[in-house]
Scaffold this motif. Sequence first.
Motif, PDB file in Angstrom:
ATOM      1  N   GLY A 405       0.809  -1.219   0.000  1.00  0.00           N
ATOM      2  CA  GLY A 405       0.000   0.000   0.000  1.00  0.00           C
ATOM      3  C   GLY A 405       0.835   1.260   0.000  1.00  0.00           C
ATOM      4  O   GLY A 405       0.492   2.247  -0.646  1.00  0.00           O
ATOM      5  N   ASN A 406       1.967   1.223   0.721  1.00  0.00           N
ATOM      6  CA  ASN A 406       2.848   2.387   0.812  1.00  0.00           C
ATOM      7  C   ASN A 406       4.015   2.325  -0.167  1.00  0.00           C
ATOM      8  O   ASN A 406       4.897   3.171  -0.140  1.00  0.00           O
ATOM      9  N   SER A 407       4.027   1.283  -1.005  1.00  0.00           N
ATOM     10  CA  SER A 407       4.997   1.133  -2.080  1.00  0.00           C
ATOM     11  C   SER A 407       6.443   1.197  -1.579  1.00  0.00           C
ATOM     12  O   SER A 407       7.287   1.900  -2.129  1.00  0.00           O
ATOM     13  N   ARG A 408       6.751   0.401  -0.532  1.00  0.00           N
ATOM     14  CA  ARG A 408       8.111   0.349  -0.006  1.00  0.00           C
ATOM     15  C   ARG A 408       8.979  -0.522  -0.907  1.00  0.00           C
ATOM     16  O   ARG A 408       8.581  -1.609  -1.328  1.00  0.00           O
ATOM     17  N   ILE A 502      -5.261  -8.928  -3.029  1.00  0.00           N
ATOM     18  CA  ILE A 502      -4.514  -7.768  -3.542  1.00  0.00           C
ATOM     19  C   ILE A 502      -5.464  -6.627  -3.882  1.00  0.00           C
ATOM     20  O   ILE A 502      -5.164  -5.448  -3.645  1.00  0.00           O
ATOM     21  N   LYS A 503      -6.622  -6.962  -4.433  1.00  0.00           N
ATOM     22  CA  LYS A 503      -7.607  -5.938  -4.794  1.00  0.00           C
ATOM     23  C   LYS A 503      -8.031  -5.129  -3.565  1.00  0.00           C
ATOM     24  O   LYS A 503      -8.132  -3.894  -3.627  1.00  0.00           O
ATOM     25  N   PHE A 504      -8.251  -5.803  -2.441  1.00  0.00           N
ATOM     26  CA  PHE A 504      -8.663  -5.102  -1.223  1.00  0.00           C
ATOM     27  C   PHE A 504      -7.510  -4.315  -0.608  1.00  0.00           C
ATOM     28  O   PHE A 504      -7.719  -3.243  -0.028  1.00  0.00           O
ATOM     29  N   VAL A 505      -6.281  -4.821  -0.723  1.00  0.00           N
ATOM     30  CA  VAL A 505      -5.124  -4.076  -0.225  1.00  0.00           C
ATOM     31  C   VAL A 505      -4.998  -2.747  -0.969  1.00  0.00           C
ATOM     32  O   VAL A 505      -4.807  -1.684  -0.361  1.00  0.00           O
ATOM     33  N   LEU A 506      -5.118  -2.776  -2.298  1.00  0.00           N
ATOM     34  CA  LEU A 506      -4.979  -1.566  -3.107  1.00  0.00           C
ATOM     35  C   LEU A 506      -6.168  -0.621  -2.963  1.00  0.00           C
ATOM     36  O   LEU A 506      -6.078   0.550  -3.330  1.00  0.00           O
ATOM     37  N   LYS A 507      -7.267  -1.121  -2.430  1.00  0.00           N
ATOM     38  CA  LYS A 507      -8.468  -0.289  -2.248  1.00  0.00           C
ATOM     39  C   LYS A 507      -8.418   0.511  -0.948  1.00  0.00           C
ATOM     40  O   LYS A 507      -8.962   1.613  -0.869  1.00  0.00           O
ATOM     41  N   ASP A 508      -7.743  -0.001   0.073  1.00  0.00           N
ATOM     42  CA  ASP A 508      -7.807   0.562   1.424  1.00  0.00           C
ATOM     43  C   ASP A 508      -6.965   1.830   1.546  1.00  0.00           C
ATOM     44  O   ASP A 508      -5.728   1.770   1.521  1.00  0.00           O
ATOM     45  N   PRO A 509      -7.578   3.012   1.683  1.00  0.00           N
ATOM     46  CA  PRO A 509      -6.797   4.258   1.794  1.00  0.00           C
ATOM     47  C   PRO A 509      -5.999   4.339   3.092  1.00  0.00           C
ATOM     48  O   PRO A 509      -4.990   5.042   3.153  1.00  0.00           O
ATOM     49  N   ARG A 512      -2.314   3.047   2.757  1.00  0.00           N
ATOM     50  CA  ARG A 512      -1.333   3.894   2.058  1.00  0.00           C
ATOM     51  C   ARG A 512      -1.238   5.297   2.645  1.00  0.00           C
ATOM     52  O   ARG A 512      -0.512   6.138   2.126  1.00  0.00           O
ATOM     53  N   GLN A 513      -1.939   5.533   3.735  1.00  0.00           N
ATOM     54  CA  GLN A 513      -2.018   6.881   4.294  1.00  0.00           C
ATOM     55  C   GLN A 513      -0.661   7.379   4.787  1.00  0.00           C
ATOM     56  O   GLN A 513      -0.335   8.562   4.665  1.00  0.00           O
ATOM     57  N   ARG A 514       0.164   6.473   5.317  1.00  0.00           N
ATOM     58  CA  ARG A 514       1.444   6.889   5.880  1.00  0.00           C
ATOM     59  C   ARG A 514       2.365   7.466   4.814  1.00  0.00           C
ATOM     60  O   ARG A 514       3.108   8.416   5.072  1.00  0.00           O
ATOM     61  N   ALA A 515       2.313   6.919   3.595  1.00  0.00           N
ATOM     62  CA  ALA A 515       3.178   7.396   2.516  1.00  0.00           C
ATOM     63  C   ALA A 515       2.544   8.521   1.712  1.00  0.00           C
ATOM     64  O   ALA A 515       3.236   9.451   1.276  1.00  0.00           O
ATOM     65  N   TYR A 521      -4.564  12.433  -4.711  1.00  0.00           N
ATOM     66  CA  TYR A 521      -5.306  12.076  -5.916  1.00  0.00           C
ATOM     67  C   TYR A 521      -5.624  10.581  -5.969  1.00  0.00           C
ATOM     68  O   TYR A 521      -6.291  10.130  -6.897  1.00  0.00           O
ATOM     69  N   LEU A 522      -5.156   9.826  -4.979  1.00  0.00           N
ATOM     70  CA  LEU A 522      -5.451   8.395  -4.933  1.00  0.00           C
ATOM     71  C   LEU A 522      -6.719   8.097  -4.151  1.00  0.00           C
ATOM     72  O   LEU A 522      -7.133   6.940  -4.058  1.00  0.00           O
ATOM     73  N   ASP A 523      -7.331   9.123  -3.571  1.00  0.00           N
ATOM     74  CA  ASP A 523      -8.569   8.951  -2.803  1.00  0.00           C
ATOM     75  C   ASP A 523      -9.765   9.301  -3.672  1.00  0.00           C
ATOM     76  O   ASP A 523      -9.811  10.375  -4.276  1.00  0.00           O
ATOM     77  N   PHE A 524     -10.734   8.395  -3.716  1.00  0.00           N
ATOM     78  CA  PHE A 524     -11.913   8.556  -4.556  1.00  0.00           C
ATOM     79  C   PHE A 524     -13.175   8.556  -3.686  1.00  0.00           C
ATOM     80  O   PHE A 524     -13.174   7.963  -2.597  1.00  0.00           O
ATOM     81  N   PRO A 525     -14.241   9.178  -4.164  1.00  0.00           N
ATOM     82  CA  PRO A 525     -15.506   9.162  -3.409  1.00  0.00           C
ATOM     83  C   PRO A 525     -16.291   7.872  -3.605  1.00  0.00           C
ATOM     84  O   PRO A 525     -17.468   7.808  -3.261  1.00  0.00           O
ATOM     85  N   PHE A 526     -15.661   6.856  -4.174  1.00  0.00           N
ATOM     86  CA  PHE A 526     -16.284   5.553  -4.383  1.00  0.00           C
ATOM     87  C   PHE A 526     -15.164   4.514  -4.372  1.00  0.00           C
ATOM     88  O   PHE A 526     -13.979   4.861  -4.502  1.00  0.00           O
ATOM     89  N   PRO A 527     -15.492   3.235  -4.207  1.00  0.00           N
ATOM     90  CA  PRO A 527     -14.453   2.202  -4.083  1.00  0.00           C
ATOM     91  C   PRO A 527     -13.608   2.067  -5.348  1.00  0.00           C
ATOM     92  O   PRO A 527     -14.128   1.840  -6.434  1.00  0.00           O
TER      93      PRO A 527
END
Length: 729
Positions: A405-408, A502-509, A512-515, A521-527
């Motif tokens: 999520g944080n692309s380490r 993986i789909k749910f990992v990439l969906k959860d804001p 990835r919030q720490r990075a 622009y990665l936050d959407f008003p829908f899933p």
Amino acid sequence: MIIKKLRIIVILLGVGILLTSAAFLLRPINFESLRNQSTVRILTEEGKLIGRGKNLSQTKQDWQKFREYPNFVSEIIKTAEDKRFNSHHGVDLLAGINSIQSYLFSKGKRGGASTITMQLVRIQNPEIRSFPFFLRKSFEIFEAIRYEIWLTKSEILEAYLNSVSIHSNLVGFPSASLALFGKHIRFLSIEETVYLAVLIRKNKPGLEELSIRYNNLIKRIPYELPTLNDPNELIVNPDFKIKSDLAEELKGENQHFLNWIRKLISIPSEEFVSSLSSELNSELHSIVNSELEGLSRWNVSNASAIVLERIPGTEEELELKAMIGSKNFFENGNGMVNGSLAYRDAGSTLKPLLYANAIEKGYYSVNSIFSDEKYSFSLGQGGNYLPRNADLRYWGDLTLAEALGNSRNIPAVTAINQIGVTTFYRFLQSAGFSHLKESPQFYGPGLALGAGGTSLLQLTRAYGTFLLNGILPKIHLGTIDKKPLYYGSNVRLFSAETAEEIKFVLKDPKLRQRAFGRRSYLDFPFPVSVKTGTSKDYRNSWTVAFNERYVVGAWVGNFSGERTMDVSGSFGAGRIVQNIFRNLMKAKPKQDYTSHFTETKSFCRLTGKIATDRCPTISLKVRKQILPPEFCNEHRKGTKSSVLGVGFVYPSAGQIYLYHPSYEKETQSIPIRIREIKTLKEPKLVWNGEKELLPSPNGDLRLPILRGKQSLVLYDGEVQKATVDFEVK
């Protein structure tokens, strides 16, 4: 005797000529062979003509059955070109005599004697134009007679109307009607037919000559029409430009797709109805250009975008709905480069595929723990590889889900070293990354960080695998002869359980919030599931996002390869994807994902085990398992120890350091770092089995550089806890 022999020779010669002529005339003609130069009309899903395929002569030619033409078309053409067409057999003798008289007695001006059939012969045999006049005319006459023997008058007219040159590269009445009047041939008017008939004799007449020819012809046809001072009033535009070409000249949003699809169409056909939406493509083009205006201050000059859509009722394919190759196809320089097909450094965009492959092979799960520490990975004889995170920081222990999520970077390199570079290399090839031509060793662990490169089309297709439960989709491009045309073939890359995790990992804001912060622009008003990538020196900015219906990808950068001013994937391409997805979903329900193969569980962030009430927790979607869960027992007393335990962060086993004799030895000391040293009661470090060293409370110290093989052993009192061997050359 001599006269008798001459008679025999003449007779034999005559018989030979007759037999040769008969053999020539009796050669059959296949009517379908006359269509060999017709080109495919390429339409969008809305039915808009955006272009045609190409033939050998680089002309545009449609073909319509004779019954599609209004009855007056053939009558007007016969009046204009061959008034005795119905009565002659390929050659009009009376017209020939008149042509000779005109040539002899009209100051060298020759009257036309070619019939429609003879003109068709010239059209079908363009090479005879270079023959001497009498040889060419002889061929035309004999071939015209042959056409009349084997073809009906209707077939000859059909072939002529579909093959005669009208204007520039427009061939045949159907293509000219679409180009000049914007209509199908069946809707052609009498006035428009007269206009096309005039252009047969002279493709580009001046306005005065055009008016004279037009008004002379309407006097000879059995229809009452008003005279026109400017017949150009009949056509869509006075420069004879095709409507779709005119639109492309202004914006060119469909041109990259058109050029690409021309190369893929190999089936002779009249029409290809593509899956591309001209409306959506126009909207994407506006979004891309609007965002590029804002990004130009950060030295960004171009962008590409792609939209794939799920086809209801199928789990094996996606449909290409939009493709923008550059901001303006007609821009001088690199405008014609199709950025959606070009290969560039992929940055972090391949990490979801890497972790999916590792999970599928049983090396990890989404709650597995990685150590985000400074590591040097041995490359064998090739030295060492020292990856860094984008923020140049190290976060310690974290779950796979947080690492993705944080692309380490360091956890990703750890993963590819665990499964093997060759294994991931072969996985990418099976996923359609056929451009990887070098050996796995050529790319090395950097393959996890995008060193092998990708194209936007290739990348969005690969992300479609998460949408289709682990199946790499074939891309539906349209229909030709009622048969679908696809890009690629489908293959299962991993299980539906892995795809959903993986789909749910990439969906959860929150993951990835720490990075990326609370708002980006990665936050959407829908899933939406989303992943970014930024290549070295900020040369390429990527973002790919998907939900249950769409996959949207964007690339931002410079076609020249020049670096941008620190434009990351989340900022550059991210803002384009954000706007595209909002546009796609503005009139559609915002439904959340449905869990089919996973369930929500709370895990300890530091151990990856089922969390207790004392653990720092993280909620993840994991596959439903029959095995009993393993609970964390590391935090019963509130301690925070690493699941990796005590050990050396660096140097790594087998690492090689180089001593440079030109520099002071004091400036070339070797850094040492020990993990979890605070858990030791009596830490002690022994160097090369002789010298005892005392590390700092944080586990750091530096060794003086000394050539040769080196060893370090860590003790807690008398108990050995860790060891590492390295070398200085």
